[in-house]
Design a protein around this motif. Structure first.
Motif, PDB file in Angstrom:
ATOM      1  N   ILE A 183       0.847  -1.206   0.000  1.00 22.05           N
ATOM      2  CA  ILE A 183       0.000   0.000   0.000  1.00 22.05           C
ATOM      3  C   ILE A 183       0.873   1.244   0.000  1.00 22.05           C
ATOM      4  CG2 ILE A 183      -1.614   1.366   1.397  1.00 22.05           C
ATOM      5  CD1 ILE A 183      -2.850  -1.268   2.328  1.00 22.05           C
ATOM      6  N   ALA A 184       1.887   1.246   0.883  1.00 25.65           N
ATOM      7  CA  ALA A 184       2.744   2.435   0.999  1.00 25.65           C
ATOM      8  C   ALA A 184       3.500   2.686  -0.295  1.00 25.65           C
ATOM      9  CB  ALA A 184       3.721   2.260   2.159  1.00 25.65           C
ATOM     10  N   ALA A 185       4.057   1.619  -0.897  1.00 22.28           N
ATOM     11  CA  ALA A 185       4.872   1.794  -2.100  1.00 22.28           C
ATOM     12  C   ALA A 185       4.009   2.293  -3.254  1.00 22.28           C
ATOM     13  CB  ALA A 185       5.545   0.472  -2.463  1.00 22.28           C
ATOM     14  N   LEU A 186       2.845   1.646  -3.459  1.00 20.76           N
ATOM     15  CA  LEU A 186       1.997   2.051  -4.594  1.00 20.76           C
ATOM     16  C   LEU A 186       1.427   3.447  -4.385  1.00 20.76           C
ATOM     17  CD1 LEU A 186       0.171  -1.287  -5.379  1.00 20.76           C
ATOM     18  CD2 LEU A 186       1.869  -0.103  -6.762  1.00 20.76           C
ATOM     19  N   ALA A 187       1.005   3.743  -3.150  1.00 22.15           N
ATOM     20  CA  ALA A 187       0.446   5.076  -2.892  1.00 22.15           C
ATOM     21  C   ALA A 187       1.514   6.142  -3.083  1.00 22.15           C
ATOM     22  CB  ALA A 187      -0.121   5.141  -1.476  1.00 22.15           C
TER      23      ALA A 187
ATOM     24  N   LEU B 292       4.286   4.889   4.945  1.00 23.90           N
ATOM     25  CA  LEU B 292       4.571   3.603   5.575  1.00 23.90           C
ATOM     26  C   LEU B 292       3.879   3.546   6.939  1.00 23.90           C
ATOM     27  CD1 LEU B 292       6.204   1.349   4.406  1.00 23.90           C
ATOM     28  CD2 LEU B 292       8.220   2.223   5.548  1.00 23.90           C
ATOM     29  N   ARG B 293       3.977   4.627   7.707  1.00 28.71           N
ATOM     30  CA  ARG B 293       3.323   4.664   9.022  1.00 28.71           C
ATOM     31  C   ARG B 293       1.811   4.607   8.864  1.00 28.71           C
ATOM     32  NH1 ARG B 293       4.214   9.536  10.910  1.00 28.71           N
ATOM     33  NH2 ARG B 293       5.857  10.050   9.440  1.00 28.71           N
ATOM     34  N   ASN B 294       1.293   5.410   7.924  1.00 30.05           N
ATOM     35  CA  ASN B 294      -0.161   5.451   7.778  1.00 30.05           C
ATOM     36  C   ASN B 294      -0.713   4.147   7.203  1.00 30.05           C
ATOM     37  OD1 ASN B 294      -0.488   7.961   8.874  1.00 30.05           O
ATOM     38  ND2 ASN B 294      -0.231   9.019   6.914  1.00 30.05           N
ATOM     39  N   SER B 295       0.105   3.425   6.421  1.00 25.79           N
ATOM     40  CA  SER B 295      -0.394   2.182   5.822  1.00 25.79           C
ATOM     41  C   SER B 295      -0.589   1.112   6.891  1.00 25.79           C
ATOM     42  CB  SER B 295       0.584   1.681   4.755  1.00 25.79           C
ATOM     43  OG  SER B 295       1.748   1.186   5.372  1.00 25.79           O
ATOM     44  N   THR B 296       0.044   1.276   8.062  1.00 23.97           N
ATOM     45  CA  THR B 296      -0.179   0.310   9.135  1.00 23.97           C
ATOM     46  C   THR B 296      -1.440   0.657   9.918  1.00 23.97           C
ATOM     47  OG1 THR B 296       1.124   1.594  10.693  1.00 23.97           O
ATOM     48  CG2 THR B 296       2.306  -0.057   9.399  1.00 23.97           C
ATOM     49  N   MET B 297      -2.061   1.789   9.567  1.00 19.50           N
ATOM     50  CA  MET B 297      -3.192   2.254  10.356  1.00 19.50           C
ATOM     51  C   MET B 297      -4.515   2.179   9.603  1.00 19.50           C
ATOM     52  SD  MET B 297      -3.633   6.075  11.753  1.00 19.50           S
ATOM     53  CE  MET B 297      -3.617   6.610  10.065  1.00 19.50           C
ATOM     54  N   VAL B 298      -4.461   2.382   8.237  1.00 15.66           N
ATOM     55  CA  VAL B 298      -5.727   2.428   7.503  1.00 15.66           C
ATOM     56  C   VAL B 298      -6.485   1.109   7.604  1.00 15.66           C
ATOM     57  CG1 VAL B 298      -5.122   4.264   5.892  1.00 15.66           C
ATOM     58  CG2 VAL B 298      -4.515   1.896   5.345  1.00 15.66           C
ATOM     59  N   GLY B 299      -5.797   0.013   7.966  1.00 18.98           N
ATOM     60  CA  GLY B 299      -6.462  -1.281   8.119  1.00 18.98           C
ATOM     61  C   GLY B 299      -7.510  -1.259   9.215  1.00 18.98           C
ATOM     62  N   ILE B 300      -7.378  -0.356  10.192  1.00 22.40           N
ATOM     63  CA  ILE B 300      -8.333  -0.270  11.292  1.00 22.40           C
ATOM     64  C   ILE B 300      -9.730   0.034  10.768  1.00 22.40           C
ATOM     65  CG2 ILE B 300      -8.931   1.067  13.364  1.00 22.40           C
ATOM     66  CD1 ILE B 300      -5.900   1.341  13.836  1.00 22.40           C
ATOM     67  N   VAL B 301      -9.811   0.806   9.650  1.00 21.63           N
ATOM     68  CA  VAL B 301     -11.123   1.074   9.074  1.00 21.63           C
ATOM     69  C   VAL B 301     -11.394   0.183   7.866  1.00 21.63           C
ATOM     70  CG1 VAL B 301     -11.219   3.435   9.932  1.00 21.63           C
ATOM     71  CG2 VAL B 301     -10.214   2.991   7.694  1.00 21.63           C
ATOM     72  N   GLY B 302     -10.607  -0.887   7.732  1.00 22.10           N
ATOM     73  CA  GLY B 302     -10.894  -1.871   6.697  1.00 22.10           C
ATOM     74  C   GLY B 302     -10.277  -1.588   5.355  1.00 22.10           C
ATOM     75  N   ALA B 303      -9.246  -0.728   5.342  1.00 17.67           N
ATOM     76  CA  ALA B 303      -8.644  -0.371   4.060  1.00 17.67           C
ATOM     77  C   ALA B 303      -7.344  -1.131   3.798  1.00 17.67           C
ATOM     78  CB  ALA B 303      -8.414   1.135   3.991  1.00 17.67           C
ATOM     79  N   GLY B 304      -7.207  -2.305   4.384  1.00 15.50           N
ATOM     80  CA  GLY B 304      -6.073  -3.175   4.056  1.00 15.50           C
ATOM     81  C   GLY B 304      -4.853  -2.930   4.912  1.00 15.50           C
TER      82      GLY B 304
END
Lengths: 287, 249
Positions: free
Chosen positions: A76-80, A204-216
């Motif tokens: 997620i982090a790399a592609l975003a 990278l930090r945010n990609s570990t968090m968006v999963g909380i709302v179901g975004a992977g």
């Protein structure tokens, strides 16, 4: 007495004093409103002690799930970042007021302001509603965040360039795109790389968090572990996230070293990381 | 080859910086424009290649009036007008070679320029020019690592790289020490002679102007007050140009 002797040596600070008093009064008011008290903090501390006690030792038994989540976060982090950088380059460019007429730069600035308005988690919730659960929503959310951040800073960097260098390139009869390539981009390229590596770190930090709302990503696993009170597994996940962020930081330092300081890969492996770390901090202050 | 007719410029309406300038620049020789600071010398020279838009008048160059030209036509004409700047105006983060080759940007497509695919003959000429300006071996250095005199040499190489029909220089020596100033003026004089192109130079330094220029144009308050061979420049004329006389002692 001469007039100079009666003049105040410093500017009056009355309004600054009023401001500090108002801030102190508001802090007291807010504590009372939100029921913040010493007893609650004391009881909270004992809860925290219990919680931390259950976190150790960390439990890596379900490492396969952990690795899968981390890999997804990394993707997620790399592609975003890639998508965000590719889009923010032109958007930041047309948003620069010294190169573009107002009717071009204002719409671009509006896009940037809109992209910066919401926290990535709120944007992620919107995209989960739009494209469904999973990594795609996370990628799109962090792309929006990247456009907001890099686009704004890139536009500001372009607005600070020396127009004398641009004038000289224009005087040779160069077409517009060549003026950009030779007169503008060389002046902002190093800063652009700095913004990009910082945004990669942030994604990278945010990609570990968006999963909380179901975004992977690993965030979903983390949230589930919290809800099942698997605190030892939570601890394992947190340690892995720290490792991931640190690896990302080393990568960002390397990229900055190569593009900004002109080091070769061999230099990087010859233990210049300490020096680079110091420089990395300086770059961030510059940003 | 270059003739300026009734040129006027005001940045603020009602406060003209240049009034009714009429000049003809011959096909060869060095012309120095002297005059006090703020008298419009830079504006005049920038009006010639329209880095500053003239308010009125005509600038005829190689049989074309530059004032009415479209952007595209203007770019085509600018290729034939080389310009050297007071503060060198090199692109600091590019190499010396890239700065010199940027003199060819009017001839090379942006797509090729971005990939640094300049024609081999351009690259060969760039190396040759670096030799002529005394900077062989500096091709790969970054422009911001050079001294003032070296930077101005790169600036001159960039302008000559255009194969210009006329060379404009806006205070090319004002940021340099006296010895380097003479060297830079000598270089410009050599180029004017070897390539047989006219050079128009703005300058502060009257002695330097007398030494190198064939013709001197004196400006005061936005008008031409003297125009003649440099030998005819008398103290009385200098007094009209600059005002006062104490500085002449």
């Amino acid at each position: 007495m001469t007039p100079a002797a009666t003049a105040l040596p410093f500017r009056s600070r009355t309004w600054a004093r009023v401001g500090w008093l108002a801030l102190a009064a508001y802090v007291i008011y807010a504590c009372a409103q939100l029921d913040v008290s010493a007893e609650r903090i004391a009881s909270g501390l004992s809860n925290a002690a219990h919680f931390f006690g259950r976190m150790f030792p960390p439990n890596f038994a379900r490492w396969d799930l952990l690795v899968k989540g981390l890999k997804e976060s990394l993707e997620i982090a790399a592609l975003a970042s890639a998508l965000g950088i590719a889009l923010s380059l032109p958007i930041g460019f047309v948003a620069a007021r010294n190169l573009m007429p107002a009717w071009v730069s204002w719409p671009a600035r509006l896009v940037i302001v809109a992209a910066r308005s919401f926290h990535p988690v709120i944007v992620a919730i919107l995209f989960v509603k739009a494209v469904g659960f999973g990594a795609l929503a996370g990628i799109l959310a962090l792309t929006v965040a990247s456009i907001g951040f890099i686009g704004k800073l890139f536009a500001e960097a372009i607005e600070e360039i020396s127009l004398k260098q641009v004038e000289a390139v224009r005087a040779t009869g160069a077409p517009f795109m060549s003026v950009i390539g030779f007169g503008v981009l060389p002046q902002v390229f190093a800063r652009f790389i700095g913004f990009c590596t910082y945004q990669l770190d942030s994604n990278l930090r945010n990609s570990t968090m968006v999963g909380i709302v179901g975004a992977g990503g690993i965030g979903g696993t983390l949230f589930a572990a919290f809800q099942r009170f698997d605190y030892d597994y939570v601890c394992a996940i947190l340690i892995s996230i720290i490792a991931l962020i640190m690896a990302g930081e080393v990568l960002a330092m390397g990229v900055r070293g190569i593009f900004i300081d002109g080091l070769s890969l061999a230099d990087l492996f010859r233990g210049r990381v300490g020096r680079l770390a110091a420089q990395g901090e300086r770059h961030l202050e510059d940003d | 080859m270059l003739s300026i007719r009734h040129l006027a410029k005001s940045y603020v309406p009602g406060k003209p910086v240049l009034n009714d300038i009429n000049l003809d620049i011959a096909a060869r020789g060095i012309t120095a424009i002297i005059g006090p600071s703020g008298t419009g010398k830079s504006t005049l020279i920038r009006c010639i290649n329209r880095l500053v838009e003239p308010s009125a008048g005509e600038i005829e160059f190689e049989g074309e009036d530059l004032v009415g030209l479209s952007r595209r036509a203007l770019r085509r004409v600018r290729r034939r007008i080389g310009m050297v700047f007071q503060e060198y105006n090199l692109v600091e983060r590019l190499s010396v070679m890239e700065n010199v080759l940027s003199g060819r940007l009017g001839y090379v497509s942006p797509w090729r320029a971005w990939r640094r695919k300049f024609p081999p003959e351009d690259i060969a000429r760039a190396f040759e020019l670096l030799g002529i300006v005394g900077l062989s071996g500096f091709a790969g250095s970054r422009a911001d690592s050079l001294s003032g005199g070296q930077r101005q040499r790169v600036g001159i190489a960039r302008a000559v790289m255009q194969q210009p029909a006329v060379l404009l220089a806006d205070e090319p020596t004002s940021s340099l020490d006296p010895k380097t100033s003479v060297e830079i003026m000598q270089l410009l004089a050599d180029i004017a002679r070897d390539r047989d192109i006219p050079v128009v130079i703005n300058m502060h330094d009257v002695e330097l102007a007398k030494r190198f220029a064939d013709r001197i144009i004196g400006m005061s308050a936005g008008s031409v007050v003297f125009d003649g061979p440099s030998g005819n420049l008398s103290d009385a004329t200098l007094k009209t140009i600059y005002g006062g006389e104490d500085w002449l002692q």
